[in-house]
Write a protein that holds these residues in place. Structure first.
Motif, PDB file in Angstrom:
ATOM      1  N   SER A   1      -3.599   7.019   3.563  1.00 26.57           N
ATOM      2  CA  SER A   1      -5.005   6.920   3.984  1.00 26.57           C
ATOM      3  C   SER A   1      -5.943   6.944   2.777  1.00 26.57           C
ATOM      4  CB  SER A   1      -5.356   8.049   4.966  1.00 26.57           C
ATOM      5  OG  SER A   1      -5.207   9.300   4.360  1.00 26.57           O
TER       6      SER A   1
ATOM      7  N   GLN B   1       0.812  -1.212   0.000  1.00 26.66           N
ATOM      8  CA  GLN B   1       0.000   0.000   0.000  1.00 26.66           C
ATOM      9  C   GLN B   1       0.848   1.266   0.000  1.00 26.66           C
ATOM     10  OE1 GLN B   1      -2.914  -0.068   3.142  1.00 26.66           O
ATOM     11  NE2 GLN B   1      -3.785  -1.999   2.455  1.00 26.66           N
TER      12      GLN B   1
ATOM     13  N   ARG C   1     -10.897   0.118   0.812  1.00 27.08           N
ATOM     14  CA  ARG C   1     -12.125  -0.186   1.560  1.00 27.08           C
ATOM     15  C   ARG C   1     -13.346  -0.058   0.664  1.00 27.08           C
ATOM     16  NH1 ARG C   1      -9.593   2.489   5.732  1.00 27.08           N
ATOM     17  NH2 ARG C   1     -10.594   4.470   5.179  1.00 27.08           N
TER      18      ARG C   1
ATOM     19  N   GLU D   1      -5.890   3.432   1.452  1.00 32.00           N
ATOM     20  CA  GLU D   1      -6.693   2.580   2.324  1.00 32.00           C
ATOM     21  C   GLU D   1      -8.182   2.820   2.104  1.00 32.00           C
ATOM     22  OE1 GLU D   1      -5.077   3.685   6.095  1.00 32.00           O
ATOM     23  OE2 GLU D   1      -3.416   2.247   5.948  1.00 32.00           O
ATOM     24  N   SER D   2      -8.553   4.066   1.937  1.00 30.66           N
ATOM     25  CA  SER D   2      -9.954   4.411   1.703  1.00 30.66           C
ATOM     26  C   SER D   2     -10.442   3.834   0.378  1.00 30.66           C
ATOM     27  CB  SER D   2     -10.126   5.930   1.707  1.00 30.66           C
ATOM     28  OG  SER D   2     -11.441   6.281   1.376  1.00 30.66           O
TER      29      SER D   2
END
Length: 155
Positions: free
Chosen positions: A132, A120, A139, A135-136
């Motif tokens: 982030s 990542q 998700r 990651e978002s």
């Protein structure tokens, strides 16, 4: 003892069985044995019975497996059946469309991380976004694919 094991059918494994017998007896916590020779022969006989049972169970498992899965004929292709291949292609297209509906960046980040196996942190550097954000986006992609799977499971 070695000749006894060979006579009972141990063959080339007799020495290994004798070693196993020695290890079992030396590890056993027994008291004084009234007839040590009889005790050793009885233990060796039990070891041969255990070996026979294990070999018999393995043969039964092998036979059952062959009955269920076939002989593994060399003339038969390992390729999936045409209907399964078609279903897999259709599901792959659905996954592709689901990812594309999220937008180009989340789809690309998902593919780069999950398909290409890029960490990542490195994906964030390559796309010029924060960790982030990666990651978002992941998700979001996972949630969309979970919804797709639920839809497919209902069918």
């Amino acid at each position: 003892m070695l000749r006894f094991l060979q006579a009972r059918g141990a063959g080339d494994a007799a020495e290994d069985l004798l070693q196993e017998l020695w290890l079992k007896i030396s590890a056993a916590r027994t008291g004084p044995v009234a007839a040590p020779e009889a005790y050793l022969f009885r233990a060796a006989n039990s070891l041969m019975i255990d070996r026979y049972r294990a070999r018999r169970q393995a043969e039964l498992r092998e036979r059952d497996w062959v009955e269920v899965n076939g002989e593994g004929d060399r003339d038969v292709s390992d390729a999936p059946l045409p209907d399964r291949a078609l279903i897999a292609r259709q599901q792959a297209e659905l996954v592709d469309r689901t990812l594309e509906e999220l937008g180009s960046r989340p789809a690309a980040i998902f593919r780069r991380h999950r398909v290409d196996g890029v960490p990542q942190r490195q994906v964030a550097v390559e796309f010029g976004v924060s960790l982030s954000t990666v990651e978002s986006d992941l998700r979001t992609a996972y949630a969309a694919l979970a919804r797709l799977r639920e839809r497919l499971d209902e069918v």
